[in-house]
Design a protein around this motif. Structure first.
Motif, PDB file in Angstrom:
ATOM      1  N   GLY A  95       0.837  -1.198   0.000  1.00 61.29           N
ATOM      2  CA  GLY A  95       0.000   0.000   0.000  1.00 61.29           C
ATOM      3  C   GLY A  95       0.865   1.239   0.000  1.00 61.29           C
ATOM      4  N   GLU A  96       0.212   2.334   0.339  1.00 61.53           N
ATOM      5  CA  GLU A  96       0.862   3.635   0.217  1.00 61.53           C
ATOM      6  C   GLU A  96       1.574   4.033   1.517  1.00 61.53           C
ATOM      7  OE1 GLU A  96      -2.041   6.177  -1.678  1.00 61.53           O
ATOM      8  OE2 GLU A  96      -1.378   7.785  -0.362  1.00 61.53           O
ATOM      9  N   ALA A  97       0.786   4.383   2.503  1.00 55.33           N
ATOM     10  CA  ALA A  97       1.333   4.868   3.771  1.00 55.33           C
ATOM     11  C   ALA A  97       0.249   4.744   4.830  1.00 55.33           C
ATOM     12  CB  ALA A  97       1.750   6.330   3.636  1.00 55.33           C
ATOM     13  N   PRO A  98       0.636   4.663   6.084  1.00 55.48           N
ATOM     14  CA  PRO A  98      -0.387   4.567   7.135  1.00 55.48           C
ATOM     15  C   PRO A  98      -1.233   5.828   7.204  1.00 55.48           C
ATOM     16  CG  PRO A  98       1.837   4.143   8.007  1.00 55.48           C
ATOM     17  CD  PRO A  98       2.004   4.652   6.617  1.00 55.48           C
ATOM     18  N   GLY A  99      -2.498   5.658   7.525  1.00 55.40           N
ATOM     19  CA  GLY A  99      -3.363   6.790   7.842  1.00 55.40           C
ATOM     20  C   GLY A  99      -3.489   6.889   9.360  1.00 55.40           C
ATOM     21  N   GLU A 139      -4.088   3.438  11.185  1.00 51.58           N
ATOM     22  CA  GLU A 139      -2.908   2.572  11.110  1.00 51.58           C
ATOM     23  C   GLU A 139      -1.798   3.100  12.028  1.00 51.58           C
ATOM     24  OE1 GLU A 139      -4.501   3.786   8.388  1.00 51.58           O
ATOM     25  OE2 GLU A 139      -5.492   1.917   7.780  1.00 51.58           O
ATOM     26  N   PRO A 148      -0.848  -2.011   9.141  1.00 52.16           N
ATOM     27  CA  PRO A 148      -1.353  -1.426   7.893  1.00 52.16           C
ATOM     28  C   PRO A 148      -2.799  -1.823   7.613  1.00 52.16           C
ATOM     29  CG  PRO A 148       0.077  -3.288   7.405  1.00 52.16           C
ATOM     30  CD  PRO A 148       0.114  -3.104   8.893  1.00 52.16           C
ATOM     31  N   PHE A 149      -3.484  -0.950   6.893  1.00 48.20           N
ATOM     32  CA  PHE A 149      -4.839  -1.215   6.388  1.00 48.20           C
ATOM     33  C   PHE A 149      -5.792  -1.716   7.479  1.00 48.20           C
ATOM     34  CE2 PHE A 149      -2.635  -1.240   2.234  1.00 48.20           C
ATOM     35  CZ  PHE A 149      -3.503  -0.458   1.505  1.00 48.20           C
ATOM     36  N   ASN A 161       3.452  -1.293   3.459  1.00 52.24           N
ATOM     37  CA  ASN A 161       3.265  -0.008   2.769  1.00 52.24           C
ATOM     38  C   ASN A 161       4.598   0.511   2.244  1.00 52.24           C
ATOM     39  OD1 ASN A 161       0.453   0.768   3.047  1.00 52.24           O
ATOM     40  ND2 ASN A 161       0.832   0.944   5.244  1.00 52.24           N
ATOM     41  N   HIS A 190      -6.461   1.574  -5.584  1.00 51.60           N
ATOM     42  CA  HIS A 190      -6.369   1.560  -4.120  1.00 51.60           C
ATOM     43  C   HIS A 190      -7.776   1.445  -3.530  1.00 51.60           C
ATOM     44  CE1 HIS A 190      -5.479   2.852  -0.054  1.00 51.60           C
ATOM     45  NE2 HIS A 190      -4.187   2.766  -0.328  1.00 51.60           N
TER      46      HIS A 190
HETATM   47  N1  URA Z   1      -3.816   3.195   2.884  1.00 48.59           N
HETATM   48  C1  URA Z   1      -2.636   2.608   2.625  1.00 48.59           C
HETATM   49  O1  URA Z   1      -2.127   2.695   1.518  1.00 48.59           O
HETATM   50  N2  URA Z   1      -2.064   1.923   3.584  1.00 48.59           N
HETATM   51  C2  URA Z   1      -2.584   1.766   4.789  1.00 48.59           C
HETATM   52  O2  URA Z   1      -1.974   1.126   5.619  1.00 48.59           O
HETATM   53  C3  URA Z   1      -3.813   2.392   5.042  1.00 48.59           C
HETATM   54  C4  URA Z   1      -4.414   3.092   4.087  1.00 48.59           C
END
Ligand code: URA
Length: 254
Positions: A111-115, A118, A124-125, A152, A225
């Protein structure tokens, strides 16, 4: 010593100096060290060649490469990332978000990055996008509890969930590459534009999605995504086609 001093005064002065800790005499005339200090840098600067005295600059990408290379296991990699001090995102994050699911699974999701969720949980996610991701995976008999591994591009939440900067991606990519090497998946799913940019060096998810590519010697499939699918329900049809692609690939490789 002033020769005009009488014997008693000279002896008293000498005793006073010994009390102060003087143990030997070096020269007859006293030296004013304060004057010397003030004069010395000037004289030195004139004598020395003109070499600028810069502190040694650290290249964060090279530091990340070294740290990532020296990690021989996922546990060591997690520790190496936790100890990496060159990325400012770390300062604003509550937790390092390393991975979730089954290390060694056939499918690895990037994935991209923690929100916010997370960042709070350190996994993650786990927010709304993560819940949709779990449903998507379940539709093709995959789950982070049994046969999927998730990470991520960035392990720390960017402020206000802004997009990662190219410099941040470059700095953290060596860790991502090592992560994939150590997790040894058979296929990698890239969720969204940022992951495609980081791993493939290309953006444009609408064109990239659904087409198998290759990275680090592994087949990779870009997909929309889940956060995008939450906003654009019509794109779920294409995401379903991509999931079927993954299932077919796994079935074919069995
Ligand atoms: N979106 C992401 O790309 N990664 C996460 O961990 C949460 C949301």
């Amino acid at each position: 010593m002033d020769s005009a001093l009488d014997w008693h005064t000279a002896r008293a002065l000498l005793e006073w100096q010994m009390e102060l800790g003087v143990t030997e005499t070096i020269c007859d005339a006293p030296i004013n060290r304060y004057e010397l200090q003030a004069a010395a840098p000037k004289a030195k600067r004139q004598a020395e060649p003109d070499i600028p005295h810069k502190p040694k600059e650290v290249d964060p990408v090279e530091e990340a490469r070294k740290a990532a290379r020296s990690a021989g296991s996922l546990v060591a990699l997690r520790e190496a990332m936790a100890g990496f001090e060159h990325c400012d995102l770390k300062k604003g994050a509550r937790n390092l978000v390393f991975a979730d699911g089954q290390a060694g699974a056939r499918v690895m999701i990037i994935g991209e990055a923690p929100g916010r969720d997370e960042d709070r949980e350190g996994r993650p996610f786990v927010g709304r996008a993560g819940q949709l991701l779990d449903k998507m995976l379940a539709a093709i008999d995959l789950s982070r509890d049994s046969n999927v591994y998730i990470t991520n591009v960035l392990p720390w939440r960017p402020p206000q969930n802004r997009d990662p900067l190219p410099v941040e991606i470059a700095m953290l990519k060596p860790f991502l590459q090592r992560h994939v090497e150590l997790a040894q998946p058979e296929v990698v799913i890239l969720m969204g534009n940022i992951s495609c940019q980081a791993v493939l060096g290309r953006k444009g998810i609408t064109r990239l999605r659904g087409n198998w590519d290759e990275a680090w010697g592994l087949p990779v499939l870009p997909m929309f995504h889940p956060a995008y699918l939450l906003r654009q329900a019509a794109a779920k049809r294409l995401a379903w086609a991509d999931l079927l692609e993954v299932r077919a690939r796994l079935g074919a490789a069995q």
